[in-house]
Design an enzyme around this catalytic site. Sequence first.
Site, PDB file in Angstrom:
ATOM      1  N   GLU A  34      19.811 -23.283  -8.728  1.00 15.52           N
ATOM      2  CA  GLU A  34      19.778 -22.945  -7.304  1.00 15.52           C
ATOM      3  C   GLU A  34      18.352 -23.079  -6.811  1.00 15.52           C
ATOM      4  O   GLU A  34      17.437 -22.510  -7.387  1.00 15.52           O
ATOM      5  CB  GLU A  34      20.303 -21.511  -7.114  1.00 15.52           C
ATOM      6  CG  GLU A  34      20.027 -20.882  -5.761  1.00 15.52           C
ATOM      7  CD  GLU A  34      20.577 -21.691  -4.574  1.00 15.52           C
ATOM      8  OE1 GLU A  34      21.757 -22.078  -4.603  1.00 15.52           O
ATOM      9  OE2 GLU A  34      19.801 -21.935  -3.618  1.00 15.52           O
ATOM     10  N   ARG A 108      29.944 -12.309   3.216  1.00 15.16           N
ATOM     11  CA  ARG A 108      29.678 -13.417   2.286  1.00 15.16           C
ATOM     12  C   ARG A 108      28.767 -12.969   1.154  1.00 15.16           C
ATOM     13  O   ARG A 108      28.949 -13.365  -0.006  1.00 15.16           O
ATOM     14  CB  ARG A 108      29.038 -14.574   3.055  1.00 15.16           C
ATOM     15  CG  ARG A 108      28.733 -15.800   2.219  1.00 15.16           C
ATOM     16  CD  ARG A 108      28.072 -16.856   3.103  1.00 15.16           C
ATOM     17  NE  ARG A 108      27.727 -18.053   2.356  1.00 15.16           N
ATOM     18  CZ  ARG A 108      26.639 -18.178   1.614  1.00 15.16           C
ATOM     19  NH1 ARG A 108      25.807 -17.167   1.495  1.00 15.16           N
ATOM     20  NH2 ARG A 108      26.390 -19.300   0.981  1.00 15.16           N
ATOM     21  N   TYR A 222      36.027  -8.899  13.455  1.00 17.65           N
ATOM     22  CA  TYR A 222      36.781  -8.072  12.502  1.00 17.65           C
ATOM     23  C   TYR A 222      35.817  -7.122  11.799  1.00 17.65           C
ATOM     24  O   TYR A 222      34.622  -7.410  11.675  1.00 17.65           O
ATOM     25  CB  TYR A 222      37.547  -8.928  11.481  1.00 17.65           C
ATOM     26  CG  TYR A 222      36.785 -10.067  10.857  1.00 17.65           C
ATOM     27  CD1 TYR A 222      35.901  -9.868   9.801  1.00 17.65           C
ATOM     28  CD2 TYR A 222      36.931 -11.366  11.343  1.00 17.65           C
ATOM     29  CE1 TYR A 222      35.203 -10.931   9.231  1.00 17.65           C
ATOM     30  CE2 TYR A 222      36.219 -12.430  10.784  1.00 17.65           C
ATOM     31  CZ  TYR A 222      35.363 -12.200   9.727  1.00 17.65           C
ATOM     32  OH  TYR A 222      34.663 -13.248   9.174  1.00 17.65           O
ATOM     33  N   ASP A 303      31.277 -27.365   0.392  1.00 18.88           N
ATOM     34  CA  ASP A 303      30.789 -28.029   1.603  1.00 18.88           C
ATOM     35  C   ASP A 303      30.161 -29.386   1.304  1.00 18.88           C
ATOM     36  O   ASP A 303      30.120 -30.259   2.172  1.00 18.88           O
ATOM     37  CB  ASP A 303      29.739 -27.156   2.305  1.00 18.88           C
ATOM     38  CG  ASP A 303      30.376 -26.142   3.250  1.00 18.88           C
ATOM     39  OD1 ASP A 303      31.615 -26.015   3.245  1.00 18.88           O
ATOM     40  OD2 ASP A 303      29.618 -25.471   3.991  1.00 18.88           O
TER      41      ASP A 303
HETATM   42  C1  LIG Z   1      30.387 -19.697  11.751  1.00 22.30           C
HETATM   43  C2  LIG Z   1      31.024 -19.926  10.417  1.00 22.30           C
HETATM   44  C3  LIG Z   1      32.102 -19.156  10.039  1.00 22.30           C
HETATM   45  C4  LIG Z   1      32.726 -19.373   8.814  1.00 22.30           C
HETATM   46  N1  LIG Z   1      33.806 -18.608   8.493  1.00 22.30           N
HETATM   47  C5  LIG Z   1      34.469 -18.865   7.357  1.00 22.30           C
HETATM   48  C6  LIG Z   1      35.619 -18.089   7.007  1.00 22.30           C
HETATM   49  O1  LIG Z   1      35.995 -17.153   7.732  1.00 22.30           O
HETATM   50  N2  LIG Z   1      36.281 -18.389   5.857  1.00 22.30           N
HETATM   51  C7  LIG Z   1      35.873 -19.404   5.037  1.00 22.30           C
HETATM   52  O2  LIG Z   1      36.528 -19.640   4.010  1.00 22.30           O
HETATM   53  N3  LIG Z   1      34.771 -20.142   5.330  1.00 22.30           N
HETATM   54  C8  LIG Z   1      34.066 -19.903   6.462  1.00 22.30           C
HETATM   55  N4  LIG Z   1      32.943 -20.617   6.760  1.00 22.30           N
HETATM   56  C9  LIG Z   1      32.510 -21.693   5.839  1.00 22.30           C
HETATM   57  C10 LIG Z   1      31.758 -21.186   4.612  1.00 22.30           C
HETATM   58  O3  LIG Z   1      30.676 -20.354   4.971  1.00 22.30           O
HETATM   59  C11 LIG Z   1      31.246 -22.379   3.808  1.00 22.30           C
HETATM   60  O4  LIG Z   1      32.236 -23.361   3.726  1.00 22.30           O
HETATM   61  C12 LIG Z   1      30.887 -21.978   2.383  1.00 22.30           C
HETATM   62  O5  LIG Z   1      29.912 -20.958   2.401  1.00 22.30           O
HETATM   63  C13 LIG Z   1      30.388 -23.197   1.607  1.00 22.30           C
HETATM   64  O6  LIG Z   1      29.996 -22.799   0.325  1.00 22.30           O
HETATM   65  P1  LIG Z   1      29.270 -23.843  -0.641  1.00 22.30           P
HETATM   66  O7  LIG Z   1      28.979 -23.082  -1.885  1.00 22.30           O
HETATM   67  O8  LIG Z   1      30.040 -25.093  -0.736  1.00 22.30           O
HETATM   68  O9  LIG Z   1      27.923 -24.227   0.098  1.00 22.30           O
HETATM   69  P2  LIG Z   1      26.662 -23.337   0.482  1.00 22.30           P
HETATM   70  O10 LIG Z   1      27.057 -21.942   0.750  1.00 22.30           O
HETATM   71  O11 LIG Z   1      25.931 -24.083   1.543  1.00 22.30           O
HETATM   72  O12 LIG Z   1      25.791 -23.308  -0.850  1.00 22.30           O
HETATM   73  C14 LIG Z   1      25.029 -24.410  -1.260  1.00 22.30           C
HETATM   74  C15 LIG Z   1      23.928 -23.894  -2.177  1.00 22.30           C
HETATM   75  O13 LIG Z   1      23.257 -25.013  -2.738  1.00 22.30           O
HETATM   76  C16 LIG Z   1      21.864 -24.755  -2.742  1.00 22.30           C
HETATM   77  N5  LIG Z   1      21.204 -26.062  -2.781  1.00 22.30           N
HETATM   78  C17 LIG Z   1      21.126 -26.995  -1.803  1.00 22.30           C
HETATM   79  N6  LIG Z   1      20.459 -28.078  -2.230  1.00 22.30           N
HETATM   80  C18 LIG Z   1      20.093 -27.815  -3.523  1.00 22.30           C
HETATM   81  C19 LIG Z   1      19.371 -28.553  -4.496  1.00 22.30           C
HETATM   82  N7  LIG Z   1      18.877 -29.776  -4.245  1.00 22.30           N
HETATM   83  N8  LIG Z   1      19.170 -27.994  -5.714  1.00 22.30           N
HETATM   84  C20 LIG Z   1      19.655 -26.751  -6.004  1.00 22.30           C
HETATM   85  N9  LIG Z   1      20.341 -26.004  -5.090  1.00 22.30           N
HETATM   86  C21 LIG Z   1      20.560 -26.541  -3.881  1.00 22.30           C
HETATM   87  C22 LIG Z   1      21.636 -23.991  -1.438  1.00 22.30           C
HETATM   88  O14 LIG Z   1      20.429 -23.257  -1.479  1.00 22.30           O
HETATM   89  C23 LIG Z   1      22.875 -23.089  -1.420  1.00 22.30           C
HETATM   90  O15 LIG Z   1      22.654 -21.876  -2.107  1.00 22.30           O
HETATM   91  C24 LIG Z   1      32.262 -20.395   7.960  1.00 22.30           C
HETATM   92  C25 LIG Z   1      31.161 -21.158   8.312  1.00 22.30           C
HETATM   93  C26 LIG Z   1      30.539 -20.920   9.534  1.00 22.30           C
HETATM   94  C27 LIG Z   1      29.359 -21.762   9.910  1.00 22.30           C
END
Ligand SMILES: Cc1cc2nc3c(=O)[nH]c(=O)nc-3n(C[C@H](O)[C@H](O)[C@H](O)COP(=O)(O)OP(=O)(O)OC[C@H]3O[C@@H](n4cnc5c(N)ncnc54)[C@H](O)[C@@H]3O)c2cc1C
Length: 402
Positions: A34, A108, A222, A303
Amino acid sequence: MTDQLHAVIAGAGVGGLAAAIALARANVRVTVLERAADIEEVGAGLQLASNATGCLRELGVLDAVLRHATTPEQVRLRRARDGKDLARMPLGPIAELRWGAPYIVIHRADLQRVLLDRCLSDPLIEVKTGVNVMGFAVANDGVEIGARQGENPVRITADFLIGADGSRSALRERIGLGLSDQLVWSGRTAWRALVPSELAPAFARKLETGLWLGPKAHLVHYPLRQGEIINVVAITEDHWRAENAPDFWEIAGEPADVSPRFARWHEDARALIGAVAEWRRWPLFDRAPARRWSVQRVAVLGDAAHPMVPFLAQGAAQAIEDAAALGAAFTKYASNVDAALVDYQGARVARAAAVVMASRRQGSIYHMGGPMALARDLVMGRLGPHRMMTQLDWLYDYRARG
Ligand SMILES: Cc1cc2nc3c(=O)[nH]c(=O)nc-3n(C[C@H](O)[C@H](O)[C@H](O)COP(=O)(O)OP(=O)(O)OC[C@H]3O[C@@H](n4cnc5c(N)ncnc54)[C@H](O)[C@@H]3O)c2cc1C
């Protein structure tokens, strides 16, 4: 007997941590890298529908998650102008019975902490913070990962690499999914806030998810953490050019940026918006769905694989589904990395694409105005709770193994 596989996961968000747990359950040794120095309290509330909690149960962490979660009794849809109820859909035990797992809301940071604690207690998982993954080179039987820890270069070899590095994934760029694979600016911004419960109007303290629909805007709220705080998300339309839209996570917003946009809304909605002291601003992007998520020994997840607009509240839920499917693929194919990554991609691409596209459509439906909004409200009013739930079966009634 074969050697134990070793995976590197870039990113310790919800997706990366859930994937680490899932892979360790399939007897894969995992190193999570990370780039942030600490796994911090970022973000706000998340709704996790039954498709996500069902997968968390498969990963063995649902009970721990539930200790920090709130279970809303219903979703209540209201019209922005006059606060009229448009529809209600039961959640609570009815949702759990119908979709086989609870519908919850959770901060979260609490979800991430539960997943991180589970990773830290697993001898197969190592989590290293402050390590920025820069690139990789694929060899015949593995991947060499290049990273930086401060000024120091770090090299790690693994059998495969999972890019769980978020919607601006550098690893996705590197595996190369085509020139047209770009982030798409939605024209919408989410303004997120947490309001101490004692400062929030009474209607917002109820154990329910409130959803208000107005022209070119909607509002969601909520309670979180046993009702101590109220999560508020106001979605508005903005017309920056995509390249000028700022990066998210980072940006503070003032009440004066938000309140005027809701000046003609019902007094309840205005009271909730007025109770916010500080907003965080999240410009919303997605990408057109990709057909491939994996090239050789590298695959994307969460994501990084399927950024979506949050109008079905499914981004994290889909990341959790990905993680469960990845674990299931390695359980099935054991040390055959290529077959397991193909299986993972096959299990996930169409499903996530459907959710990305449905999320886009949902945004248009929520933001209708004029006669279209009238028609939408009529249809919603006539649907009734049973048919509303039926329309969501495809989304919420899902298990990683189908
Ligand atoms: C307004 C809003 C409301 C939302 N509501 C919901 C909801 O109600 N329910 C739901 O299911 N989802 C919801 N989401 C979506 C959800 O927050 C995301 O889809 C989810 O957090 C994605 O998780 P992830 O682990 O894929 O990515 P991220 O949480 O973006 O994690 C990526 C990680 O990778 C790390 N990283 C990046 N590049 C590197 C690198 N080169 N080397 C090492 N580490 C790196 C970053 O620091 C980060 O910690 C919402 C989003 C928004 C914007």
